[in-house]
Design a protein around this motif. Structure first.
Motif, mmCIF file in Angstrom:
data_model
loop_
_atom_site.group_PDB
_atom_site.id
_atom_site.type_symbol
_atom_site.label_atom_id
_atom_site.label_comp_id
_atom_site.label_asym_id
_atom_site.label_seq_id
_atom_site.Cartn_x
_atom_site.Cartn_y
_atom_site.Cartn_z
ATOM 1 N N ALA A 162 35.641 37.830 52.913
ATOM 2 C CA ALA A 162 34.214 37.902 52.684
ATOM 3 C C ALA A 162 34.133 39.339 52.038
ATOM 4 C CB ALA A 162 33.299 37.815 53.838
ATOM 5 N N ILE A 163 33.464 39.485 50.746
ATOM 6 C CA ILE A 163 33.564 40.712 50.236
ATOM 7 C C ILE A 163 31.941 41.213 49.767
ATOM 8 C CG2 ILE A 163 35.721 40.580 49.303
ATOM 9 C CD1 ILE A 163 34.616 39.769 46.523
ATOM 10 N N GLY A 164 31.023 40.437 50.350
ATOM 11 C CA GLY A 164 29.488 40.557 50.218
ATOM 12 C C GLY A 164 29.137 40.453 48.739
ATOM 13 N N THR A 165 28.662 41.555 48.311
ATOM 14 C CA THR A 165 27.879 41.811 46.891
ATOM 15 C C THR A 165 29.142 41.872 45.822
ATOM 16 O OG1 THR A 165 27.202 43.926 47.092
ATOM 17 C CG2 THR A 165 25.787 42.195 47.721
ATOM 18 N N ALA A 166 30.125 42.198 46.100
ATOM 19 C CA ALA A 166 31.173 42.560 45.011
ATOM 20 C C ALA A 166 31.793 41.143 44.632
ATOM 21 C CB ALA A 166 32.311 43.198 45.763
ATOM 22 N N ARG A 167 32.502 41.267 43.435
ATOM 23 C CA ARG A 167 33.019 40.147 42.834
ATOM 24 C C ARG A 167 34.432 40.608 42.239
ATOM 25 N NH1 ARG A 167 31.719 38.802 38.100
ATOM 26 N NH2 ARG A 167 30.159 40.641 37.548
ATOM 27 N N ILE A 168 35.424 39.761 42.219
ATOM 28 C CA ILE A 168 36.856 39.921 41.883
ATOM 29 C C ILE A 168 37.113 39.251 40.431
ATOM 30 C CG2 ILE A 168 39.276 39.512 42.401
ATOM 31 C CD1 ILE A 168 38.406 39.533 45.186
ATOM 32 N N ALA A 169 37.529 40.244 39.530
ATOM 33 C CA ALA A 169 37.989 39.789 38.104
ATOM 34 C C ALA A 169 39.690 40.020 38.174
ATOM 35 C CB ALA A 169 37.209 40.169 37.183
ATOM 36 N N ASP A 170 40.254 39.189 37.273
ATOM 37 C CA ASP A 170 41.703 39.231 37.023
ATOM 38 C C ASP A 170 41.720 40.348 36.216
ATOM 39 O OD1 ASP A 170 43.052 37.482 38.493
ATOM 40 O OD2 ASP A 170 42.669 35.838 37.140
ATOM 41 N N ALA A 171 42.977 41.266 36.228
ATOM 42 C CA ALA A 171 43.201 42.498 35.403
ATOM 43 C C ALA A 171 43.468 41.804 34.147
ATOM 44 C CB ALA A 171 44.266 43.084 35.848
ATOM 45 N N GLY A 172 42.782 42.293 33.079
ATOM 46 C CA GLY A 172 43.184 41.843 31.570
ATOM 47 C C GLY A 172 44.099 42.648 30.905
ATOM 48 N N PRO A 173 44.569 42.327 30.048
ATOM 49 C CA PRO A 173 45.637 43.129 29.105
ATOM 50 C C PRO A 173 45.279 44.479 28.912
ATOM 51 C CG PRO A 173 45.306 41.046 27.887
ATOM 52 C CD PRO A 173 44.223 40.990 29.024
ATOM 53 N N ASP A 174 43.943 44.596 28.717
ATOM 54 C CA ASP A 174 43.484 46.060 28.477
ATOM 55 C C ASP A 174 43.528 47.062 29.812
ATOM 56 O OD1 ASP A 174 41.685 48.342 27.042
ATOM 57 O OD2 ASP A 174 40.540 47.931 28.474
ATOM 58 N N LEU A 175 43.253 46.604 31.022
ATOM 59 C CA LEU A 175 43.408 47.230 32.071
ATOM 60 C C LEU A 175 44.610 47.525 32.392
ATOM 61 C CD1 LEU A 175 42.410 48.429 34.591
ATOM 62 C CD2 LEU A 175 42.283 46.222 35.581
ATOM 63 N N LEU A 176 45.653 46.282 32.295
ATOM 64 C CA LEU A 176 46.934 46.660 32.526
ATOM 65 C C LEU A 176 47.831 47.567 31.358
ATOM 66 C CD1 LEU A 176 48.278 43.064 33.044
ATOM 67 C CD2 LEU A 176 47.813 44.951 34.831
ATOM 68 N N HIS A 177 47.068 47.924 30.306
ATOM 69 C CA HIS A 177 47.573 48.737 29.259
ATOM 70 C C HIS A 177 47.059 50.045 29.794
ATOM 71 C CE1 HIS A 177 48.502 50.815 25.365
ATOM 72 N NE2 HIS A 177 47.295 51.255 25.475
ATOM 73 N N ARG A 178 45.842 50.223 30.244
ATOM 74 C CA ARG A 178 45.576 51.563 30.687
ATOM 75 C C ARG A 178 46.346 51.954 32.135
ATOM 76 N NH1 ARG A 178 39.358 51.160 31.997
ATOM 77 N NH2 ARG A 178 39.376 53.466 32.381
ATOM 78 N N LEU A 179 47.156 51.075 32.765
ATOM 79 C CA LEU A 179 47.812 51.562 33.990
ATOM 80 C C LEU A 179 49.284 51.733 33.483
ATOM 81 C CD1 LEU A 179 46.478 48.979 36.548
ATOM 82 C CD2 LEU A 179 46.288 51.372 36.331
ATOM 83 N N GLY A 180 49.458 51.877 32.035
ATOM 84 C CA GLY A 180 50.931 51.765 31.671
ATOM 85 C C GLY A 180 51.666 53.081 31.776
ATOM 86 N N PHE A 181 50.907 53.976 32.563
ATOM 87 C CA PHE A 181 51.492 55.191 32.723
ATOM 88 C C PHE A 181 52.407 55.087 34.025
ATOM 89 C CE2 PHE A 181 47.309 55.597 34.658
ATOM 90 C CZ PHE A 181 47.565 55.301 35.955
ATOM 91 N N LEU A 182 52.302 53.789 34.755
ATOM 92 C CA LEU A 182 53.300 53.626 35.971
ATOM 93 C C LEU A 182 54.533 53.781 35.442
ATOM 94 C CD1 LEU A 182 51.074 51.311 37.781
ATOM 95 C CD2 LEU A 182 51.126 53.741 38.271
ATOM 96 N N ALA A 183 55.548 54.226 36.465
ATOM 97 C CA ALA A 183 56.862 54.199 36.273
ATOM 98 C C ALA A 183 57.511 52.837 35.938
ATOM 99 C CB ALA A 183 57.638 54.805 37.513
ATOM 100 N N ASP A 184 56.820 51.745 36.517
ATOM 101 C CA ASP A 184 57.467 50.481 36.730
ATOM 102 C C ASP A 184 56.224 49.597 36.299
ATOM 103 O OD1 ASP A 184 60.263 50.624 37.509
ATOM 104 O OD2 ASP A 184 59.285 51.407 39.586
ATOM 105 N N PRO A 185 56.219 48.285 35.733
ATOM 106 C CA PRO A 185 55.163 47.566 35.460
ATOM 107 C C PRO A 185 54.720 47.148 36.776
ATOM 108 C CG PRO A 185 57.192 46.818 34.052
ATOM 109 C CD PRO A 185 57.798 47.982 34.978
ATOM 110 N N VAL A 186 53.253 46.990 36.804
ATOM 111 C CA VAL A 186 52.795 46.628 38.170
ATOM 112 C C VAL A 186 53.086 45.126 38.144
ATOM 113 C CG1 VAL A 186 50.964 48.224 37.983
ATOM 114 C CG2 VAL A 186 50.520 45.797 36.818
ATOM 115 N N GLY A 187 53.179 44.689 39.559
ATOM 116 C CA GLY A 187 53.394 43.092 39.880
ATOM 117 C C GLY A 187 52.191 42.410 39.646
#
Length: 415
Positions: A162-187
């Protein structure tokens, strides 16, 4: 602003106490906030800055109890039960287990759901009233997993939560690109929509204190001592009509000598901070769930925070926690460079992971609002609204019965 109502002493000037002071001043009360600290080093100002509207399920749960072995610090997890502090956490653990039955977990979720539903609207109202709308960032937060296997398990777990008033969305390509500084690709990664962040906790603290002063309230830089006489509570050396205890983890030491049972523990968290030069300014908080770490960008720094260490609020910190945080930063390839400032603070946690909000049934002039554990920042403005309504004799918008301190006055393991 002229105050004509009863004089109220608020004992504790963290985020809950200051928000309560503003709400009561706006109702015409005369308010004095007793807060000895001047360095903004308490848990209110050292936390992750996350407005966690999604955390409607209490952490006292069957799943949490079952997960303890793999979450222990010695196994690489974020849960620490220091043997030297067993006298603190053993009685608390017994109470937490008792509070984690399926029925009590369901009741706790039902109690927290309306409380958290009001959290973001209350924050919007507060920053608008303060004239600091930029302090609230309503950009959600990101959850990242190291491997595809842990990502699948994490997504499934959140889908059942249960997450109340929040919602969950999949990470799109733009978000994954913004996390591109990580040493390894995110799982894998998801984005929460509806949660938020405070842009800078020190600025918030100063804005709240300024708002108290602007309304005619006082910040008293001394430690308050409480005593009882003829069925009433008094602050030693002062005269007040009412007393409101909002002293976080120190509330236990204030109230137990007066005959109250407050089975609260210091749930110690750690963070490291460094200059924010390399961290994207517009990136919302990122939770690295496999490492139980949240990274938050503030105005002039970036912070990595973690750990649930049960023990003595005044005990010496464990440097290994900071070392592990720095290791996580390096191994993930985060654009955070030292030197690091190190901090440890104590969340005020009750064994059922519900706050204590209410009026004393033994002392007519005593009220309280503490024990918000990980949700102190999130729930501060809505708690203040409820407390102000309660003390004015109005019906609070959320039922307060589940948060009454008398729930711990019944039989059970003593802490």
């Amino acid at each position: 602003m002229q105050t004509i109502g009863p004089e109220i002493a608020i004992v504790g000037g963290g985020v809950v106490g200051l928000c309560c002071a503003i709400a009561l001043l706006d109702r015409g009360y005369s308010v004095s906030v007793f807060e000895r600290g001047t360095d903004y080093n308490a848990a209110s100002w050292g936390n992750a800055g996350h407005i966690a509207v999604e955390q409607v399920e209490p952490l006292a749960s069957p799943a949490a109890i079952c997960s303890v072995p793999k979450r222990l610090f010695g196994a690489g997890g974020a849960l620490a039960l220091p043997p030297s502090m067993a006298a603190y956490w053993l009685p608390f653990a017994a109470r937490m287990v008792a509070a984690s039955t399926p029925a009590k977990f369901a009741a706790g979720t039902a109690a927290l759901t309306p409380l958290l539903a009001g959290a973001m609207p209350a924050w919007r109202d507060l920053v608008g009233m303060l004239g600091t709308p930029d302090l609230l960032r309503q950009t959600g937060h990101i959850v990242v997993w190291d491997t595809p296997v842990s990502a699948r398990a994490g997504r499934d777990r959140w889908a059942r939560t249960a997450i109340g008033t929040a919602r969950i969305a999949d990470a799109g390509p733009d978000l994954l690109h913004r996390l591109g500084f990580l040493a390894d690709p995110v799982g894998g990664a998801i984005r929460f929509i509806g949660s938020g962040q405070i842009a800078d906790l020190r600025t918030l603290a100063m804005a709240l204190e300024a708002a108290v002063a602007a309304r005619g309230g006082r910040i008293v830089r001394e430690a308050a001592r409480l005593t009882q006489d003829a069925g009433r509570i008094a602050v030693v050396g002062h005269a007040f009509d009412r007393v409101l205890v909002t002293a976080g983890v120190r509330s236990r030491a204030l109230l137990e000598p007066l005959g109250y049972r407050v089975p609260m523990i210091a749930e110690r968290g750690y963070h490291i901070r460094a200059r924010a030069d390399g961290w994207p300014a517009d990136l919302p908080p990122v939770v690295f769930e496999d490492r139980s770490m949240i990274v938050t960008r503030y105005a002039g720094c970036v912070q990595a925070a973690s750990f649930v260490e049960f023990g003595d609020p005044d005990g010496a910190p464990d440097p290994r926690k900071w070392d592990r945080l720095e290791h996580h930063v390096r191994s993930l390839g985060l654009p955070i460079e030292g030197p690091f400032d190190r901090w440890m603070g104590a969340r005020p946690t009750l064994p059922d992971y519900l706050p204590a909000i209410g009026r004393s049934t033994r002392h007519a002039n005593l009220a309280y609002a503490f024990g918000h554990h990980h949700l102190g920042l999130t729930l501060a403005p809505v708690t203040a609204m409820l407390v102000a309504a309660m003390l004015a004799g109005d019906t609070p918008a959320v039922p307060l019965a589940p948060f009454d301190l008398d729930r711990f006055a019944r039989k059970g393991p003593r802490a």
